[in-house]
Motif scaffolding. Structure first.
Motif, mmCIF file in Angstrom:
data_model
loop_
_atom_site.group_PDB
_atom_site.id
_atom_site.type_symbol
_atom_site.label_atom_id
_atom_site.label_comp_id
_atom_site.label_asym_id
_atom_site.label_seq_id
_atom_site.Cartn_x
_atom_site.Cartn_y
_atom_site.Cartn_z
ATOM 1 N N UNK A 259 6.842 5.708 -5.907
ATOM 2 C CA UNK A 259 6.320 5.465 -7.014
ATOM 3 C C UNK A 259 6.822 5.973 -8.299
ATOM 4 N N UNK B 34 3.061 -0.683 -1.562
ATOM 5 C CA UNK B 34 2.638 -0.483 -2.810
ATOM 6 C C UNK B 34 2.684 -1.778 -3.650
ATOM 7 N N UNK C 254 -0.667 -0.553 -4.708
ATOM 8 C CA UNK C 254 -0.237 0.507 -5.728
ATOM 9 C C UNK C 254 -0.079 1.732 -5.118
ATOM 10 N N UNK C 255 -0.679 2.563 -6.155
ATOM 11 C CA UNK C 255 -0.998 4.129 -5.909
ATOM 12 C C UNK C 255 -1.821 4.386 -4.677
ATOM 13 N N UNK D 249 -1.976 3.566 -1.914
ATOM 14 C CA UNK D 249 -1.323 3.937 -0.509
ATOM 15 C C UNK D 249 -1.764 5.135 -0.091
ATOM 16 N N UNK D 250 -1.850 6.235 -1.180
ATOM 17 C CA UNK D 250 -2.022 7.612 -0.938
ATOM 18 C C UNK D 250 -3.426 7.761 -0.084
ATOM 19 N N UNK E 30 6.238 8.676 -0.438
ATOM 20 C CA UNK E 30 5.402 7.760 -1.428
ATOM 21 C C UNK E 30 5.826 8.190 -3.046
#
Lengths: 180, 302
Positions: free
Chosen positions: B280, A17, A21-22, A24-25, B276
């Motif tokens: 976050x 991340x 950042x996001x 990774x999803x 995750x």
């Protein structure tokens, strides 16, 4: 090929991340098939379920690697990204740095990027943000950690370090024997 | 003439009584005089063997024995206390041993390590020259102890040590500790050689200061030492479980834990997404660095 433990999964995602950042999803939840992270001798591999099934037919002692190596866990249980992960990190990275052609070689030999080699930088890059390093023609050549924010870069002197070197594609030659 | 005939007759009768000492053989018989062994490689006469087995075999054995004794008589003889004896040469036939070859002694941990690293034992001289005493002092033994006593008639107390410590006592305790450690290692080596499981000893008792690693291990072990194996114990914000070689075995309940089954791809994905999300969401909503940078940025643009 082991499933990563709870703690190690967390450490890995925390590191990822920092760079993408996001996004990774998007690595975990892919429309073109299921991909997962597996561990072998402290190295983490990003591998598709299909390939994993094929790899499981090989005796574990004889298997060296399968999939793409993302990096390894150090003895102190920290995760270190390897250059092999660049293929997956570069397209998703929100923060990038472009280096001038004259500074490319310096970076590819494992040096930090100094202000004079800086071509362009993404707006609002925070300090200690993981960034992907690209040439002026948008070819990713490695990644690093921003030593200064974008605003600070403007006022920095020409010899100040802008990006701390983490990995570069020169490692494919320099550390050929340790990369998997 | 009569006398001559008589003598000849007698001799003939004598000769009939004894069998001849010269034996003819098709192939030479092989001998190993050292073990009094004769090996006859001639073929057996099947016709004779079938008709009267015992007699044939007996005569064969006699002939071969005769040959063997002929060979023995060829050796130089001695007379010891009225008996004629022969000194047999060393045997040439290799006899197989009755018992299996003894297994080599299993190596100790150090020997194993030294072998892997290629460390060879160096031979030390039994005597060593002592500059201070100006004489030769043995490596060990009562003379060495006497020399030590003579040398250490006074021991300085170092700066960093409490001035009231008895340095002699300290030295003696260090020595006894070394001896005890060696004894423990010796027993461990025996246990390893016999494949006996040794009960775990817990944390090492340190006389001085414990290392950070030891303390972390102690904390982890203490935390897990409840009836529920530390499951309901509170956690500190930045607490980490002790890791490293041999630590896992010390923590109660860890060794009994089975390997988690490999999750299905769907479950794994879900789990990963959960982890995750946690990461976050943990990040601060307002990043101060980022806010300041943005502020500076907008100011510069204006």
């Amino acid at each position: 090929m082991k499933v990563l433990s709870e703690e190690r999964t967390r450490i890995l995602f925390e590191k990822l991340t920092k760079y993408i950042g996001v996004n990774v999803k998007l690595l975990i939840d892919r429309p073109d098939g299921t991909y997962c992270f597996r561990e072998k001798k402290d190295r983490v591999y990003y591998i598709s379920e299909k390939l994993l099934h094929l790899a499981q037919t090989v005796k574990p002692d004889n298997l060296i690697a399968a999939g793409t190596c993302f990096g390894k866990f150090t003895k102190t249980n920290k995760f270190r990204l390897h250059i092999t992960a660049l293929t997956y990190i570069a397209p998703y990275a929100p923060f990038k740095i472009w280096v001038k052609p004259s500074a490319e070689q310096q970076f590819l030999y494992g040096h930090h990027i100094i202000k004079s080699g800086l071509g362009r930088i993404t707006e609002n890059t925070p300090k200690h943000q993981g960034v992907v390093v690209q040439t002026m023609s948008d070819i990713p050549i490695g990644f690093g950690v921003a030593a200064r924010t974008t605003a600070e870069c403007r006022s920095a002197d020409p010899l100040a370090t802008i990006v701390f070197h983490q990995a570069d594609i020169g490692e494919y030659i320099r550390s050929e024997d340790t990369l998997t | 003439m009569e006398i001559v005939n008589e003598i000849l007759d007698r001799e003939q009768k004598k000769a009939e009584k004894y069998k001849p000492i010269i034996v003819d053989k098709h192939l030479e018989v092989e001998f190993d005089i050292g073990t009094l062994l004769a090996y006859d490689s001639n073929d057996l006469d099947t016709k004779l063997l079938n008709s009267n087995t015992d007699e044939y075999l007996q005569s064969l054995a006699r002939d071969n024995t005769q040959l063997l004794l002929n060979k023995v008589w060829e050796l130089p003889t001695e007379r010891i206390e009225e008996a004629i004896v022969v000194r047999l040469p060393p045997p040439t036939t290799v006899l197989p041993r009755a018992k299996p070859v003894p297994k080599p002694r299993p190596l100790t941990k150090w020997e194993e390590f030294a072998k892997a690293k290629g460390i060879n034992k160096k031979k030390k001289d039994k005597l060593q020259w002592d500059e201070q005493l100006q004489k030769w002092v043995p490596l060990f033994g009562f003379k060495k102890a006497a020399a030590e006593k003579e040398k250490n008639w006074l021991i300085e107390v170092p700066q960093n040590v409490d001035p009231m410590t008895d340095m002699y006592e300290k030295k003696a305790s260090e020595k006894s500790e070394k001896v005890a450690k060696n004894e423990l290692q010796r027993l461990k080596n025996i246990a390893r050689a016999r494949k006996v499981k040794i009960p775990r000893v817990g944390l090492p008792v340190t006389s001085d200061k414990a290392s950070a690693n030891q303390l972390a291990t102690a904390a982890t072990v203490a935390k897990a030492s409840t009836a529920s194996l530390g499951k309901f114990q509170d956690k500190l914000p930045k607490e980490k479980e002790a890791r490293g070689k041999g630590v896992h075995e010390l923590i109660p309940g860890k060794e009994r834990k089975r390997k988690a089954p490999i999750p299905t791809p769907q479950a794994e994905k879900e789990h990963n997404l959960n982890v995750l999300d946690n990461i976050l969401n943990k990040r601060p909503k307002i990043d101060m660095d980022k806010a300041v940078a943005r502020h500076i940025n907008t100011e510069q643009i204006q």
